[in-house]
Design an enzyme around this catalytic site. Structure first.
Site, PDB file in Angstrom:
ATOM      1  CB  SER B  28      -0.915   0.022   1.225  1.00 39.62           C
ATOM      2  OG  SER B  28      -0.135   0.059   2.406  1.00 39.62           O
ATOM      3  CB  CYS B  29       4.469   1.840   0.584  1.00 40.29           C
ATOM      4  SG  CYS B  29       4.745   1.643   2.349  1.00 40.29           S
ATOM      5  CB  ILE B  30       2.492   5.465  -3.097  1.00 45.59           C
ATOM      6  CG1 ILE B  30       2.513   5.716  -4.598  1.00 45.59           C
ATOM      7  CG2 ILE B  30       2.526   6.754  -2.310  1.00 45.59           C
ATOM      8  CD1 ILE B  30       1.151   5.823  -5.198  1.00 45.59           C
TER       9      ILE B  30
END
Lengths: 205, 162
Positions: B28-30
């Site tokens: 979910s990190c970007i």
């Protein structure tokens, strides 16, 4: 409590005991489910820098089966089961008659549903024990499952918990099936805001 | 030999050709990359959350949040020799939902992160020239500063360039 780094040694010991009671119950559930003897490693309760978590899981790109549930109620948290590929294949072959799966990437709906049920049973057993211990009702959300890189799963699980602090409290244990090296790792991450209540309920302030 | 520099969660790194920045296991990190095509200098912010508002300043790690990490990335890259703001462009990768919510009231961090970095990039005036975001799979990338290309790998798919 928003900052887990202020936990004392006594509080951490109590949380480790919480892990012990929960995983003990989950281990018996698994043993009954598989009709085999299951050994449990001594649980740990540690405060970790979130950056170190992927390394503990075997490196950020290690492929694992992950089953995730939210713990709901007054005491809330996140519950993550990580199951190495080999173990998940063994579980599926044991639980589904005639199953010949050799790579978790080829799982169909039947296999996925079976793994989610494993997660449901283990989390349910763990939380029932905790619920009895704390005299507090605890429920779990429906399990969500994926097979992918450990690092990618951790993002989702811990992101919201790290807004304030870079540290995360993780209660960890693993199961080992005596002969066949069946490994399952259980991680319980209590929400920082419900930690005080959890400690209070078990008589540690 | 080119040097490979890993960028962990909540970290921000700047490098230049012939170095390579790598990120493994993006959920979910970007990842936001900025690249200066002329000087071949680039940087990556490995962002975890959309919004830092409500977090006390003295406790804030700006590299974790979309609204603060992108200005921080620009601050880190603009000091490198040969970098000009007008030459910088951005790419974004990540923002997946590894464990799709089973209850509909739950939020989707990956989607929120993606939306937040787009707003922050627009605010800073960096053109977004490529993105690979959303979905349910984890991603790994190698950002080759010699070419400015990002090699993207996803489990069960052919690697591709961004």
């Amino acid at each position: 409590m928003e900052d887990v780094t202020t936990l004392t040694k006594i509080q951490l010991d109590a949380l480790r005991e919480v892990g012990n009671i929960g995983s003990g119950n989950a281990a018996s559930a698994l043993a009954q489910f598989l009709n085999r003897k299951i050994d449990m490693a001594v649980p740990t309760a540690t405060i970790l820098d979130f950056k170190d978590i992927p390394t503990i899981l075997g490196g950020p790109s290690t492929l694992v089966m992950g089953i995730f549930l939210k713990v709901l109620g007054e005491i809330s948290g996140r519950f993550l089961l990580l199951i190495p590929a080999q173990t998940s294949i063994k579980l599926l072959r044991t639980l589904i008659p005639g199953c010949e799966i050799d790579d978790p990437l080829n799982m169909g709906e039947m296999e996925s549903s079976c793994m989610r049920e494993v997660g449901n049973i283990l989390a349910g057993a763990f939380l029932n024990a905790l619920s009895a211990l704390t005299q507090t009702p605890m429920l779990n959300s429906l399990p969500s499952m994926t097979y992918d890189m450990a690092g990618a799963m951790i993002d989702n699980v811990i992101a919201e918990m790290t807004a304030v602090s870079d540290k995360v409290l993780m209660i960890e244990t693993s199961f080992i099936e005596s002969e066949e090296d069946l490994k399952i790792h259980i991680f319980l991450l209590p929400e920082p805001k419900s930690l005080m209540l959890l400690l209070h309920k078990i008589g540690v302030n | 030999m080119s040097v490979v520099i890993p960028v962990g969660m909540g970290e921000l790194k700047v490098a230049r050709s012939p170095e390579t920045l790598v990120v493994y296991g993006i959920g979910s990190c970007i990842i936001v990359s900025l690249y200066d095509t002329k000087s071949k200098v680039g940087g990556i912010a490995h962002i975890m959350l959309p919004d830092s508002s409500g977090i006390a300043k003295e406790r804030l790690n700006p590299n974790k949040f979309a609204d603060t990490a992108i200005p921080a990335l620009y601050d880190a890259i603009k000091g490198e020799s040969g970098v000009f703001k007008a030459n910088l462009h951005a790419k974004i990768i990540g923002g997946s939902e590894m464990f799709p919510p089973t209850e509909d009231y739950e939020n989707n961090i990956g989607r929120d992160n993606t939306a937040a970095v787009k707003i922050a990039l627009k605010k800073m005036g960096f053109p977004l020239i490529a993105e690979d975001t959303g979905g349910k799979r984890g991603r790994s990338i190698e950002f080759v500063l010699e070419s400015g290309l990002i090699m993207l790998s996803i489990l069960g798919e052919e690697p591709r360039e961004l």
